[in-house]
Design a protein around this motif. Structure first.
Motif, PDB file in Angstrom:
ATOM      1  N   LEU A 295     -38.023  22.046 -11.150  1.00 38.09           N
ATOM      2  CA  LEU A 295     -38.676  23.049 -12.996  1.00 38.09           C
ATOM      3  C   LEU A 295     -37.524  24.171 -13.082  1.00 38.09           C
ATOM      4  N   LEU A 296     -37.059  25.039 -12.197  1.00 39.01           N
ATOM      5  CA  LEU A 296     -36.997  26.624 -12.521  1.00 39.01           C
ATOM      6  C   LEU A 296     -35.094  25.620 -12.534  1.00 39.01           C
ATOM      7  N   GLU A 297     -34.504  25.147 -11.430  1.00 39.23           N
ATOM      8  CA  GLU A 297     -33.305  24.558 -11.500  1.00 39.23           C
ATOM      9  C   GLU A 297     -33.134  24.589 -13.019  1.00 39.23           C
ATOM     10  N   GLY A 298     -33.956  23.217 -13.215  1.00 38.88           N
ATOM     11  CA  GLY A 298     -33.678  22.561 -14.608  1.00 38.88           C
ATOM     12  C   GLY A 298     -33.902  23.998 -16.133  1.00 38.88           C
ATOM     13  N   LEU A 299     -34.522  24.955 -15.094  1.00 39.77           N
ATOM     14  CA  LEU A 299     -35.051  25.806 -16.469  1.00 39.77           C
ATOM     15  C   LEU A 299     -33.526  26.760 -16.884  1.00 39.77           C
ATOM     16  N   LEU A 300     -33.538  26.610 -15.781  1.00 36.82           N
ATOM     17  CA  LEU A 300     -31.663  27.945 -15.108  1.00 36.82           C
ATOM     18  C   LEU A 300     -30.730  27.383 -15.799  1.00 36.82           C
ATOM     19  N   ALA A 301     -30.438  26.085 -15.333  1.00 33.75           N
ATOM     20  CA  ALA A 301     -29.559  24.806 -15.773  1.00 33.75           C
ATOM     21  C   ALA A 301     -29.103  25.202 -17.587  1.00 33.75           C
ATOM     22  N   ASN A 302     -30.274  25.278 -18.058  1.00 35.45           N
ATOM     23  CA  ASN A 302     -30.418  25.018 -20.299  1.00 35.45           C
ATOM     24  C   ASN A 302     -30.308  25.796 -20.510  1.00 35.45           C
ATOM     25  N   LEU A 303     -30.759  27.335 -19.780  1.00 39.21           N
ATOM     26  CA  LEU A 303     -30.950  28.762 -20.106  1.00 39.21           C
ATOM     27  C   LEU A 303     -29.153  29.414 -20.061  1.00 39.21           C
ATOM     28  N   SER A 304     -28.606  28.483 -18.765  1.00 34.58           N
ATOM     29  CA  SER A 304     -27.124  28.893 -18.994  1.00 34.58           C
ATOM     30  C   SER A 304     -26.738  28.217 -19.861  1.00 34.58           C
ATOM     31  N   GLY A 305     -26.133  27.040 -20.215  1.00 29.80           N
ATOM     32  CA  GLY A 305     -26.192  26.617 -22.296  1.00 29.80           C
ATOM     33  C   GLY A 305     -25.914  27.267 -23.118  1.00 29.80           C
ATOM     34  N   TYR A 306     -27.283  28.426 -23.260  1.00 32.75           N
ATOM     35  CA  TYR A 306     -27.262  29.442 -24.209  1.00 32.75           C
ATOM     36  C   TYR A 306     -26.699  29.948 -24.532  1.00 32.75           C
ATOM     37  N   LEU A 307     -25.867  30.387 -22.539  1.00 30.36           N
ATOM     38  CA  LEU A 307     -24.605  32.216 -23.111  1.00 30.36           C
ATOM     39  C   LEU A 307     -23.713  31.765 -23.466  1.00 30.36           C
ATOM     40  N   MET A 308     -23.060  29.972 -23.621  1.00 35.05           N
ATOM     41  CA  MET A 308     -21.918  29.657 -23.963  1.00 35.05           C
ATOM     42  C   MET A 308     -21.239  30.469 -25.593  1.00 35.05           C
ATOM     43  N   THR A 309     -22.189  30.315 -26.373  1.00 32.96           N
ATOM     44  CA  THR A 309     -22.142  31.066 -27.491  1.00 32.96           C
ATOM     45  C   THR A 309     -21.682  32.576 -27.942  1.00 32.96           C
ATOM     46  N   PRO A 310     -22.649  33.073 -27.026  1.00 34.12           N
ATOM     47  CA  PRO A 310     -22.811  34.702 -26.540  1.00 34.12           C
ATOM     48  C   PRO A 310     -21.649  35.324 -26.125  1.00 34.12           C
ATOM     49  N   VAL A 311     -21.592  34.227 -24.964  1.00 35.06           N
ATOM     50  CA  VAL A 311     -20.151  35.025 -24.528  1.00 35.06           C
ATOM     51  C   VAL A 311     -18.118  34.628 -25.036  1.00 35.06           C
TER      52      VAL A 311
END
Length: 175
Positions: free
Chosen positions: A5-21
């Protein structure tokens, strides 16, 4: 807590970083072009006033010259200590130094974020998905390095100019 669950949460959250970066990379690119223009302007002004500045240093006169920010700070604040002058010089270089270091990091982040979907596409046998993810990954790191290159050169040259001004201030003080 389940580790998957933690791995999936981190993977999904990292996808949200793309636009701001990506937005940050575009903003830093604009800033780096602006910084190069300012650097060219400063170079021109320094070159224009170089002879007068050198004569002022030789006769130990405290006169304001455009294009010599550390010297001018000293002229306006003659009681400023050497540490204060160095802090002022570092403050003048701070934005360039930060952009030089942060841009490649943002490029690396923007490279690593699409690697997850690219590897998933590879596992699914989706060649087009791999190529779409890798295009933005490689483009981001290239632009991060371009930004760092554009800002590194003015930062290095300005650092040398400001160091020379600090040495000349010591001469003016008679140290």
């Amino acid at each position: 807590m389940n580790i998957f669950l933690l791995e999936g949460l981190l993977a999904n959250l990292s996808g949200y970083l793309m636009t701001p970066v990506l937005i940050c990379i575009v903003l830093l690119l604009i800033y780096s072009i602006y910084a190069m223009g300012r650097f060219a302007g400063l170079f021109y002004v320094r070159r224009k006033n170089a002879q007068g500045y050198r004569q002022t240093i030789q006769i130990k006169e405290r006169k304001w010259y455009s294009g010599y920010p550390i010297h001018n700070y000293f002229v306006n604040n003659p009681k400023a200590c050497e540490d204060e002058l160095e802090v002022f010089a570092l403050k003048k270089l701070e934005n360039l130094r930060v952009v030089t270091r942060v841009a490649p990091m943002l490029g690396l982040i923007a490279t690593m974020v699409p690697m997850g979907p690219a590897l998933k596409a590879l596992a699914d046998g989706n060649i087009q998905g791999i190529s779409e993810s890798l295009i933005i990954a490689f483009a981001s790191v290239i632009w991060g390095l371009v930004i760092a290159t554009l800002t590194f050169w003015p930062a290095s040259v300005k650092k040398r100019w400001f160091a020379a001004e600090l040495i000349n201030i010591r001469k003016l003080r008679g140290e």
